[in-house]
Design a protein around this motif. Sequence first.
Motif, PDB file in Angstrom:
ATOM      1  N   LEU A 166       3.180 -10.976   6.625  1.00  0.00           N
ATOM      2  CA  LEU A 166       2.542  -9.961   5.781  1.00  0.00           C
ATOM      3  C   LEU A 166       1.961  -8.814   6.601  1.00  0.00           C
ATOM      4  N   SER A 167       1.943  -7.631   6.012  1.00  0.00           N
ATOM      5  CA  SER A 167       1.325  -6.470   6.651  1.00  0.00           C
ATOM      6  C   SER A 167       1.324  -5.296   5.681  1.00  0.00           C
ATOM      7  N   GLN A 168       0.869  -4.156   6.193  1.00  0.00           N
ATOM      8  CA  GLN A 168       0.813  -2.939   5.391  1.00  0.00           C
ATOM      9  C   GLN A 168       1.535  -1.754   6.037  1.00  0.00           C
ATOM     10  N   ASP A 169       1.926  -1.882   7.329  1.00  0.00           N
ATOM     11  CA  ASP A 169       2.545  -0.762   8.058  1.00  0.00           C
ATOM     12  C   ASP A 169       1.621   0.446   8.044  1.00  0.00           C
ATOM     13  N   ALA A 170       0.317   0.177   8.096  1.00  0.00           N
ATOM     14  CA  ALA A 170      -0.679   1.236   8.047  1.00  0.00           C
ATOM     15  C   ALA A 170      -0.974   1.736   9.462  1.00  0.00           C
ATOM     16  N   SER A 171      -1.803   2.770   9.551  1.00  0.00           N
ATOM     17  CA  SER A 171      -2.214   3.303  10.846  1.00  0.00           C
ATOM     18  C   SER A 171      -3.559   4.004  10.671  1.00  0.00           C
ATOM     19  N   CYS A 172      -4.202   4.278  11.792  1.00  0.00           N
ATOM     20  CA  CYS A 172      -5.435   5.059  11.735  1.00  0.00           C
ATOM     21  C   CYS A 172      -5.139   6.529  11.507  1.00  0.00           C
ATOM     22  N   TYR A 173      -3.971   6.957  12.019  1.00  0.00           N
ATOM     23  CA  TYR A 173      -3.562   8.349  11.840  1.00  0.00           C
ATOM     24  C   TYR A 173      -2.061   8.435  12.049  1.00  0.00           C
ATOM     25  N   ILE A 174      -1.353   9.083  11.134  1.00  0.00           N
ATOM     26  CA  ILE A 174       0.084   9.302  11.229  1.00  0.00           C
ATOM     27  C   ILE A 174       0.350  10.774  10.975  1.00  0.00           C
ATOM     28  N   ASP A 175       0.992  11.441  11.939  1.00  0.00           N
ATOM     29  CA  ASP A 175       1.202  12.876  11.762  1.00  0.00           C
ATOM     30  C   ASP A 175       2.490  13.198  11.012  1.00  0.00           C
ATOM     31  N   TRP A 176       3.217  12.179  10.556  1.00  0.00           N
ATOM     32  CA  TRP A 176       4.436  12.394   9.775  1.00  0.00           C
ATOM     33  C   TRP A 176       4.143  12.812   8.337  1.00  0.00           C
ATOM     34  N   VAL A 177       2.949  12.536   7.868  1.00  0.00           N
ATOM     35  CA  VAL A 177       2.642  12.678   6.445  1.00  0.00           C
ATOM     36  C   VAL A 177       1.615  13.786   6.241  1.00  0.00           C
ATOM     37  N   ASP A 178       1.924  14.728   5.392  1.00  0.00           N
ATOM     38  CA  ASP A 178       0.994  15.789   5.051  1.00  0.00           C
ATOM     39  C   ASP A 178      -0.295  15.176   4.502  1.00  0.00           C
ATOM     40  N   GLY A 189       0.794  -1.217   0.000  1.00  0.00           N
ATOM     41  CA  GLY A 189       0.000   0.000   0.000  1.00  0.00           C
ATOM     42  C   GLY A 189       0.825   1.265   0.000  1.00  0.00           C
ATOM     43  N   ILE A 190       2.119   1.151   0.362  1.00  0.00           N
ATOM     44  CA  ILE A 190       3.001   2.321   0.307  1.00  0.00           C
ATOM     45  C   ILE A 190       3.707   2.283  -1.042  1.00  0.00           C
ATOM     46  N   ASN A 191       3.159   2.993  -2.000  1.00  0.00           N
ATOM     47  CA  ASN A 191       3.642   2.892  -3.384  1.00  0.00           C
ATOM     48  C   ASN A 191       4.130   4.239  -3.918  1.00  0.00           C
ATOM     49  N   LEU A 192       4.852   4.980  -3.089  1.00  0.00           N
ATOM     50  CA  LEU A 192       5.425   6.245  -3.531  1.00  0.00           C
ATOM     51  C   LEU A 192       6.717   6.029  -4.316  1.00  0.00           C
ATOM     52  N   ASP A 193       7.583   5.140  -3.801  1.00  0.00           N
ATOM     53  CA  ASP A 193       8.876   4.874  -4.444  1.00  0.00           C
ATOM     54  C   ASP A 193       8.891   3.549  -5.194  1.00  0.00           C
ATOM     55  N   THR A 194       7.771   2.876  -5.217  1.00  0.00           N
ATOM     56  CA  THR A 194       7.661   1.595  -5.908  1.00  0.00           C
ATOM     57  C   THR A 194       6.237   1.481  -6.440  1.00  0.00           C
ATOM     58  N   THR A 195       5.852   0.292  -6.858  1.00  0.00           N
ATOM     59  CA  THR A 195       4.507   0.099  -7.394  1.00  0.00           C
ATOM     60  C   THR A 195       3.839  -1.085  -6.711  1.00  0.00           C
ATOM     61  N   PHE A 196       2.531  -1.122  -6.834  1.00  0.00           N
ATOM     62  CA  PHE A 196       1.772  -2.274  -6.339  1.00  0.00           C
ATOM     63  C   PHE A 196       2.307  -3.556  -6.951  1.00  0.00           C
ATOM     64  N   GLU A 197       2.526  -3.533  -8.260  1.00  0.00           N
ATOM     65  CA  GLU A 197       2.967  -4.750  -8.956  1.00  0.00           C
ATOM     66  C   GLU A 197       4.352  -5.183  -8.502  1.00  0.00           C
ATOM     67  N   ASN A 238      -2.179  16.105   2.291  1.00  0.00           N
ATOM     68  CA  ASN A 238      -2.234  16.164   0.828  1.00  0.00           C
ATOM     69  C   ASN A 238      -1.478  15.001   0.191  1.00  0.00           C
ATOM     70  N   VAL A 239      -0.429  14.522   0.875  1.00  0.00           N
ATOM     71  CA  VAL A 239       0.315  13.365   0.376  1.00  0.00           C
ATOM     72  C   VAL A 239      -0.502  12.092   0.581  1.00  0.00           C
ATOM     73  N   MET A 240      -1.210  12.020   1.699  1.00  0.00           N
ATOM     74  CA  MET A 240      -2.017  10.832   1.983  1.00  0.00           C
ATOM     75  C   MET A 240      -3.029  10.562   0.872  1.00  0.00           C
ATOM     76  N   ALA A 241      -3.416  11.593   0.163  1.00  0.00           N
ATOM     77  CA  ALA A 241      -4.365  11.411  -0.937  1.00  0.00           C
ATOM     78  C   ALA A 241      -3.807  10.519  -2.037  1.00  0.00           C
ATOM     79  N   PHE A 242      -2.468  10.425  -2.134  1.00  0.00           N
ATOM     80  CA  PHE A 242      -1.831   9.578  -3.137  1.00  0.00           C
ATOM     81  C   PHE A 242      -1.584   8.163  -2.626  1.00  0.00           C
ATOM     82  N   LEU A 243      -2.028   7.882  -1.397  1.00  0.00           N
ATOM     83  CA  LEU A 243      -1.789   6.575  -0.779  1.00  0.00           C
ATOM     84  C   LEU A 243      -3.121   5.911  -0.458  1.00  0.00           C
ATOM     85  N   SER A 244      -3.987   5.854  -1.452  1.00  0.00           N
ATOM     86  CA  SER A 244      -5.349   5.371  -1.231  1.00  0.00           C
ATOM     87  C   SER A 244      -5.408   3.892  -0.865  1.00  0.00           C
TER      88      SER A 244
END
Length: 326
Positions: A266-278, A238-246, A280-286
């Motif tokens: 397996l995991s996603q390293d996701a969270s309910c809320y992370i204050d490290w990320v703007d 799910g973190i596909n800023l420097d890589t891709t899903f594929e 506006n950037v989170m919008a690209f991490l759907s």
Amino acid sequence: MAEIQTVRGPVDTADLGATLMHEHVFILTPDVHANYPEEWGDEDTRVADAVQRLQKAYDAGVRTIVDPTVVGLGRYIPRIQRIMEQVPINLVVATGVYTYNDAPRFFSYRGPALNEVLGSELPDPMVDMFVSDIRDGIAGTGVRAGMLKCAIDHQGMTPGVERVMRAVAKAHLATGVPITVHTHPGEQSGLEVKRVMCDEEGVDPGRIVLGHSGDTTDCDHISALADAGFVLGMDRFGINLDTTFEARADTLLEMLRRGYGERMVLSQDASCYIDWVDPNVMAFLSQWHYTHLFEDVFPYVLEHGATQEQIDTMLVDVPRRFLEGA
């Protein structure tokens, strides 16, 4: 079967079920929130949102989550307890310190930092703090840590990183609680983990998850780490800023083809809320959320040659065996 500590108390490892080995509830910068509370917003709203997101994960089939949120990531157990009173997921919390560079300033003039000044070898207070979190509970909450956590990133084995890593290793040897390490596979930092924690401190690599191993497509490198005995954390789907899903999914498929299903979690390293990320950037991490594996990754890998048995192994069997020390 063995027991593993969770927020609501010990759970038999036979009852862990589908386990995500690296997710967070919140990743926070407490000093910022204490001084600029508008960033955090309303506490009740944040808690309700976390309950909704975790319940969605449970409804998708998740039964256990390991949350390696430690000092440096904003760990605050009373808030987590409040959330987990409302969600049936087993949540395993961690102890340790998260840094890529220096140890927290709190430790600057304590323990080994004074060795040269005093001309003697002082024990590291980190070790006692970690062991207390495991044996006695965290900050009077009664919640005992079931995982140890440290990190090494592209900065490499800085003195602060090494100090934390050795303290985590010592706490593991004193308690038997397993370890997860944030690594940077592009810099092959898993080899440094092996040198310090295993070769020098004596930790069995089978008790260590090398987190974020799926950040690379260098399957030869991570295969060698698996052959050395480590468990590979394929845990940033799910973190596909420097890589891709594929790229992430195809790396998992290649490792399965090579026969490493028994060495991956397996995991996603996701969270309910992370204050490290703007925001506006989170919008690209759907796709960066707790159910991305179930909604997107598993259908893809099944279509491209993986089997349900392999998924169950990585999602259920390997986490259970790792957590119980089998």
